[in-house]
Scaffold this active site. Structure first.
Site, PDB file in Angstrom:
ATOM      1  N   ASN A  66       0.873  -1.173   0.000  1.00 37.36           N
ATOM      2  CA  ASN A  66       0.000   0.000   0.000  1.00 37.36           C
ATOM      3  C   ASN A  66       0.908   1.220   0.000  1.00 37.36           C
ATOM      4  O   ASN A  66       1.455   1.593   1.031  1.00 37.36           O
ATOM      5  CB  ASN A  66      -0.896  -0.011   1.254  1.00 37.36           C
ATOM      6  CG  ASN A  66      -1.731   1.258   1.358  1.00 37.36           C
ATOM      7  OD1 ASN A  66      -1.839   2.021   0.394  1.00 37.36           O
ATOM      8  ND2 ASN A  66      -2.332   1.489   2.519  1.00 37.36           N
ATOM      9  N   TRP A  67       1.063   1.798  -1.195  1.00 39.86           N
ATOM     10  CA  TRP A  67       1.977   2.946  -1.316  1.00 39.86           C
ATOM     11  C   TRP A  67       1.413   4.197  -0.645  1.00 39.86           C
ATOM     12  O   TRP A  67       2.140   5.178  -0.469  1.00 39.86           O
ATOM     13  CB  TRP A  67       2.243   3.254  -2.788  1.00 39.86           C
ATOM     14  CG  TRP A  67       3.072   2.238  -3.520  1.00 39.86           C
ATOM     15  CD1 TRP A  67       3.614   1.082  -3.006  1.00 39.86           C
ATOM     16  CD2 TRP A  67       3.470   2.282  -4.898  1.00 39.86           C
ATOM     17  NE1 TRP A  67       4.311   0.411  -3.971  1.00 39.86           N
ATOM     18  CE2 TRP A  67       4.242   1.128  -5.153  1.00 39.86           C
ATOM     19  CE3 TRP A  67       3.244   3.176  -5.936  1.00 39.86           C
ATOM     20  CZ2 TRP A  67       4.782   0.854  -6.414  1.00 39.86           C
ATOM     21  CZ3 TRP A  67       3.783   2.909  -7.193  1.00 39.86           C
ATOM     22  CH2 TRP A  67       4.551   1.758  -7.424  1.00 39.86           C
ATOM     23  N   LYS A  68       0.137   4.197  -0.344  1.00 34.48           N
ATOM     24  CA  LYS A  68      -0.533   5.394   0.188  1.00 34.48           C
ATOM     25  C   LYS A  68      -0.282   6.573  -0.779  1.00 34.48           C
ATOM     26  O   LYS A  68      -0.157   6.351  -1.976  1.00 34.48           O
ATOM     27  CB  LYS A  68      -0.062   5.709   1.604  1.00 34.48           C
ATOM     28  CG  LYS A  68      -0.154   4.488   2.520  1.00 34.48           C
ATOM     29  CD  LYS A  68      -0.026   4.855   3.957  1.00 34.48           C
ATOM     30  CE  LYS A  68      -0.001   3.580   4.789  1.00 34.48           C
ATOM     31  NZ  LYS A  68      -0.158   3.846   6.202  1.00 34.48           N
ATOM     32  N   HIS A 123      -9.737   1.262   4.630  1.00 33.60           N
ATOM     33  CA  HIS A 123      -8.473   1.465   5.346  1.00 33.60           C
ATOM     34  C   HIS A 123      -8.737   2.447   6.498  1.00 33.60           C
ATOM     35  O   HIS A 123      -9.524   3.382   6.355  1.00 33.60           O
ATOM     36  CB  HIS A 123      -7.408   2.022   4.389  1.00 33.60           C
ATOM     37  CG  HIS A 123      -6.041   2.017   4.988  1.00 33.60           C
ATOM     38  ND1 HIS A 123      -5.628   2.974   5.876  1.00 33.60           N
ATOM     39  CD2 HIS A 123      -5.007   1.155   4.847  1.00 33.60           C
ATOM     40  CE1 HIS A 123      -4.386   2.709   6.254  1.00 33.60           C
ATOM     41  NE2 HIS A 123      -3.981   1.607   5.640  1.00 33.60           N
ATOM     42  N   GLU A 135      -7.156   4.898   7.558  1.00 30.31           N
ATOM     43  CA  GLU A 135      -6.918   6.304   7.219  1.00 30.31           C
ATOM     44  C   GLU A 135      -8.121   6.893   6.489  1.00 30.31           C
ATOM     45  O   GLU A 135      -8.420   8.079   6.617  1.00 30.31           O
ATOM     46  CB  GLU A 135      -5.626   6.433   6.388  1.00 30.31           C
ATOM     47  CG  GLU A 135      -4.407   6.233   7.281  1.00 30.31           C
ATOM     48  CD  GLU A 135      -3.170   5.733   6.570  1.00 30.31           C
ATOM     49  OE1 GLU A 135      -3.118   5.754   5.323  1.00 30.31           O
ATOM     50  OE2 GLU A 135      -2.237   5.291   7.271  1.00 30.31           O
ATOM     51  N   GLU A 170      -5.715  -4.734  10.613  1.00 33.55           N
ATOM     52  CA  GLU A 170      -4.741  -3.658  10.782  1.00 33.55           C
ATOM     53  C   GLU A 170      -5.042  -2.886  12.067  1.00 33.55           C
ATOM     54  O   GLU A 170      -5.866  -1.953  12.053  1.00 33.55           O
ATOM     55  CB  GLU A 170      -4.806  -2.698   9.588  1.00 33.55           C
ATOM     56  CG  GLU A 170      -4.472  -3.341   8.264  1.00 33.55           C
ATOM     57  CD  GLU A 170      -3.804  -2.357   7.333  1.00 33.55           C
ATOM     58  OE1 GLU A 170      -2.673  -2.625   6.922  1.00 33.55           O
ATOM     59  OE2 GLU A 170      -4.395  -1.305   7.044  1.00 33.55           O
ATOM     60  N   GLY A 191       2.078   2.523  10.694  1.00 35.94           N
ATOM     61  CA  GLY A 191       3.023   3.628  10.521  1.00 35.94           C
ATOM     62  C   GLY A 191       3.670   4.091  11.811  1.00 35.94           C
ATOM     63  O   GLY A 191       4.312   5.142  11.851  1.00 35.94           O
ATOM     64  N   SER A 216       3.091  -1.875  10.461  1.00 36.93           N
ATOM     65  CA  SER A 216       4.554  -1.864  10.658  1.00 36.93           C
ATOM     66  C   SER A 216       5.201  -3.221  10.402  1.00 36.93           C
ATOM     67  O   SER A 216       6.107  -3.642  11.138  1.00 36.93           O
ATOM     68  CB  SER A 216       4.901  -1.351  12.064  1.00 36.93           C
ATOM     69  OG  SER A 216       4.444  -0.018  12.213  1.00 36.93           O
ATOM     70  N   GLY A 268       2.645  -0.987   4.356  1.00 40.39           N
ATOM     71  CA  GLY A 268       2.713   0.429   4.001  1.00 40.39           C
ATOM     72  C   GLY A 268       4.153   0.867   3.800  1.00 40.39           C
ATOM     73  O   GLY A 268       4.757   0.630   2.747  1.00 40.39           O
ATOM     74  N   GLY A 269       4.725   1.465   4.824  1.00 40.96           N
ATOM     75  CA  GLY A 269       6.053   2.073   4.733  1.00 40.96           C
ATOM     76  C   GLY A 269       7.116   1.198   4.085  1.00 40.96           C
ATOM     77  O   GLY A 269       7.852   1.658   3.203  1.00 40.96           O
TER      78      GLY A 269
HETATM   79  C1  PEP Z   1      -1.031   0.313   5.998  1.00 38.48           C
HETATM   80  O1  PEP Z   1      -1.162   1.503   5.833  1.00 38.48           O
HETATM   81  O2  PEP Z   1      -1.851  -0.466   5.506  1.00 38.48           O
HETATM   82  C2  PEP Z   1       0.101  -0.141   6.793  1.00 38.48           C
HETATM   83  C3  PEP Z   1       0.079  -1.358   7.255  1.00 38.48           C
HETATM   84  O3  PEP Z   1       1.130   0.760   6.992  1.00 38.48           O
HETATM   85  P1  PEP Z   1       2.552   0.467   7.707  1.00 38.48           P
HETATM   86  O4  PEP Z   1       3.068  -0.838   7.168  1.00 38.48           O
HETATM   87  O5  PEP Z   1       3.407   1.627   7.333  1.00 38.48           O
HETATM   88  O6  PEP Z   1       2.276   0.383   9.166  1.00 38.48           O
END
Ligand code: PEP
Length: 246
Positions: free
Chosen positions: A9-11, A95, A97, A167, A173, A208, A229-230
């Protein structure tokens, strides 16, 4: 058996040149047939670029959201049919966010789930509790309600082609990860809620996930992969996570 799945997930990250470099670096080491399935979810505007650069690979393309509407006067929205036209196989739905910053309700999330399936996309339905909800012992209650809102709307059978991502909001994040045992408890609970279908539905962990914790998370019986994500923005890290899922 459930095929492991790792989804990036590049966001709201990337640029034409950064995307090209990231995908090229990843594909240089991820060739041919793999046990794990991999997909990348990019911002809408980069989906054509992503679809082109992944066309000769086994890596799927996904969107990070979808409109509930099929077409019409909905300025700024993108429909499922449009996403399908650009080879999208997946759409992330609900999601945290989007739930938080765009006030997406369980009802809207359920409607987006339907929109994705109507267009032939597999929804990746995100559920998860906040830290306050976990600390007050309400995590399973909250997740059960988020899931029920969709199941009641679409019917249990429609869940068979879906992917669910657990999640925990407090782990996204933040560098904090649910322990493998904490994640396993929730994944097992989600599977139970799905009844007979549960055994076939892939449930991903997100929050994370890094090269250093992926293997331990994936060793849990009910964790079928990750939504990342990251770490998905660094080819080497994403590659290591995908390898851990094999
Ligand atoms: C996400 O946004 O779906 C996510 C899991 O982010 P991160 O891996 O950065 O926690």
């Amino acid at each position: 058996m459930r095929r492991p799945l790792v989804v990036a997930n590049w966001k709201m990250n990337g640029s034409k040149s950064a995307n090209a470099g990231l995908v090229a670096d990843f594909l240089a080491s991820w060739q041919g047939v793999h046990q794990a399935e991999v997909a990348m979810c990019a911002p809408y505007i980069y989906l054509p670029q992503l679809a082109d650069s992944l066309a000769e690979s086994n890596v799927g393309v996904g969107a990070q959201d979808i409109s509930v509407h099929e077409q019409g006067a909905y300025t700024g929205e993108i429909s499922g049919a449009m996403l399908a036209e650009f080879d999208c196989r997946y759409a992330i739905i609900g999601h945290s966010e989007r739930r938080e910053y765009h006030a997406e309700t369980d009802q809207l999330v359920a409607e987006k789930f339907v929109a994705a399936q109507k267009a032939g996309l597999a929804p990746i339905l995100c559920v998860g509790e906040t830290l306050a909800q976990r600390d007050s012992g309400e995590a399973l209650l909250v997740i059960g309600e988020q899931l029920k809102a969709v199941v009641d709307h679409v019917g249990r059978d429609s869940m068979s082609s879906a992917v669910i991502a657990y999640e925990p909001v407090w782990a996204i994040g933040t560098g904090r990860t649910a322990s493998p045992e904490q994640a396993q408890e929730v994944h097992h609970f989600i599977r139970e809620q799905l009844g007979e279908l549960g055994g076939a539905v892939r449930i991903l962990y997100g929050g994370s996930v890094k090269p250093g914790n992926a293997e331990e998370l994936f060793s849990q019986a009910d964790i079928d992969g990750a939504l990342v994500g990251g770490a998905s923005l660094v080819a080497e890290d994403f590659l290591a996570i995908c390898r851990a899922a094999e």
